[in-house]
Scaffold this active site. Structure first.
Site, mmCIF file in Angstrom:
data_model
loop_
_atom_site.group_PDB
_atom_site.id
_atom_site.type_symbol
_atom_site.label_atom_id
_atom_site.label_comp_id
_atom_site.label_asym_id
_atom_site.label_seq_id
_atom_site.Cartn_x
_atom_site.Cartn_y
_atom_site.Cartn_z
ATOM 1 N N LYS A 1 0.835 -1.214 0.000
ATOM 2 C CA LYS A 1 0.000 0.000 0.000
ATOM 3 C C LYS A 1 0.864 1.256 0.000
ATOM 4 O O LYS A 1 0.610 2.218 -0.754
ATOM 5 C CB LYS A 1 -0.939 -0.001 1.208
ATOM 6 C CG LYS A 1 -1.753 1.289 1.379
ATOM 7 C CD LYS A 1 -2.589 1.587 0.128
ATOM 8 C CE LYS A 1 -3.148 3.000 0.127
ATOM 9 N NZ LYS A 1 -4.086 3.270 1.196
ATOM 10 N N CYS B 1 -3.062 10.510 1.543
ATOM 11 C CA CYS B 1 -2.371 9.326 1.029
ATOM 12 C C CYS B 1 -1.038 9.709 0.390
ATOM 13 O O CYS B 1 0.021 9.484 0.958
ATOM 14 C CB CYS B 1 -3.252 8.590 0.023
ATOM 15 S SG CYS B 1 -4.686 7.780 0.763
#
Length: 406
Positions: free
Chosen positions: A201, A255
């Site tokens: 991720k 993010c």
């Protein structure tokens, strides 16, 4: 029954998606006002398809509360900030959530951490917290990491269609959680170990950050020598193996602007490219500010009171302003003790900065120089209203002639 912990930008859509696909769900959040809003039948942020998903979830029996539930499966989706000095992750919210789960969970419960974490976070922080509480991992409690993979503005579609990764100590537990996500996820779901899931991720978002930085650095090089970066990128992208992104005023959200720093913080001597890329992206709001000053000099403008920033969110057509380039630019001006510019965003209804407007036409009538920081549909559909303005377009969305770019 699934207890989803944390009802923010990731936890709420996840809980709603599961409930709308036949899973019994209770959503838990410490924020009593947020829970009250959801229980009143309203969503807490704007997102395409979210209201319809909410209605389907309510029909599916979803409940919202501030209390942790007694059940066999928990999904933790809480914030994971980082220390801006050390660049290391701050896992306090994840640890707090896991400790609260342990106060109520039965023996053998599974805790799925969806929050994005740096590689090794579960080993370094979560496992010790569990063991300190007297729990035996793999017996009293099972750990899984299933990092979210969605983006604001397209959450509902991506929840349904994006591939997923499930990291688990025990393959059998991993397959069980895979089945849970397969209740709605139409993409491929890969089961692996926890540390691999953590790393994949973070690497995905780091890859995107590095590529954005390349485009932003090109913009700086081209500006220095008077070249058209957009024309250069267009021509380069005609090559079958080249796909350069468009430059922009910076990187926001929770993010791409955050996750790569996890790697820098944990591996400072091994992340030179990532470090420099993040510095390039972080420098873009100040680069935009310098472009504003250059245009002011060219146009003989000495008063900043008639200059306005269009857009506060970190990307187009969402109401998420976390780490937004506009907020970074405003902060940069404050550090230089400069007078704040006027600001407007159609998606932000509350006042979050000084000199903020809430009516588009009123905003435009108060400025002569508009800096497009976000390419919302509203500005694309109302270009005629900018015809008599000086325009600096940092997103390359303006269809008018004689516009300034990065």
């Amino acid at each position: 029954m699934i207890n989803v912990i944390g009802l923010g930008y990731i936890g709420l859509p996840t809980a709603l998606m599961m409930a709308s696909h036949g899973v019994e769900v209770v959503g838990t959040d410490y924020n009593a006002d947020l829970v009250a809003t959801l229980n009143s039948g309203k969503t807490t942020f704007k997102e395409d398809g979210l209201d319809e998903l909410f209605e389907a979830a309510v029909k599916g029996g979803i409940k919202f509360t501030t209390e942790y539930q007694v059940t066999d499966t928990y999904i933790v989706s809480v914030p994971t900030p980082y220390d801006k000095f050390s660049k290391k992750i701050d896992a306090c919210y994840v640890i707090s959530a896991v400790k609260s789960v342990m106060d109520v969970c039965p023996k053998g419960a599974t805790v799925v951490i969806e929050s994005t974490v740096s590689p090794g976070t579960i080993d370094k922080f979560v496992r010790p917290a569990i063991e300190e509480n007297g729990f035996v991992i793999g017996k009293d409690i099972h750990l899984v990491h299933a990092p979210e993979r969605i983006i604001p503005g397209n959450m509902v579609y991506e929840l349904l269609h994006n591939d997923r990764t499930v990291g688990a100590d025990d393959v059998e537990i991993g397959e069980k959680i895979k089945t849970l996500y397969a209740s709605f996820c139409q993409g491929e779901i890969v089961v692996t170990d926890i540390r691999t899931a953590e790393m994949t991720k973070v690497v995905e978002n780091t890859f995107r950050a590095v590529n954005i930085a390349f485009a932003n650095e090109l913009a700086k090089i081209c500006r220095h020598d008077g070249m058209d970066v957009y024309e250069i990128i267009k021509i380069c992208n005609m090559h079958p193996r080249v796909n350069i992104l468009q430059p922009g005023p910076g990187v926001g959200g929770h993010c791409i602007s955050v996750d790569p720093w996890f790697l820098v913080g944990d591996y400072p001597s091994l992340t030179k490219v990532i470090w420099e890329s993040m510095k390039v992206n972080d420098s873009m709001p100040e680069f935009v500010l310098n472009r504003i000053y250059d245009i002011m000099k060219e146009k003989g403008i000495k008063d900043t009171s008639r200059i306005g920033l269009y857009g506060l969110t970190y990307k187009e057509n969402v109401d998420d302003y976390r780490e937004s380039p506009t907020l970074q630019l405003v902060e940069c001006m404050e550090r230089h003790l400069a007078h704040p510019l006027k600001v407007y965003d159609p998606f932000i209804t509350e006042d979050i900065v000084e000199n903020q407007y809430h009516d588009f036409d009123e905003f435009l009538s108060s400025v002569d120089f508009v800096v497009i920081m976000v390419g919302h549909n509203e500005i694309k559909e109302n270009m005629d209203k900018l015809a008599d303005k000086i325009v600096l377009d940092t997103r390359k969305v303006c269809s008018l002639e004689n516009v300034y770019y990065l």
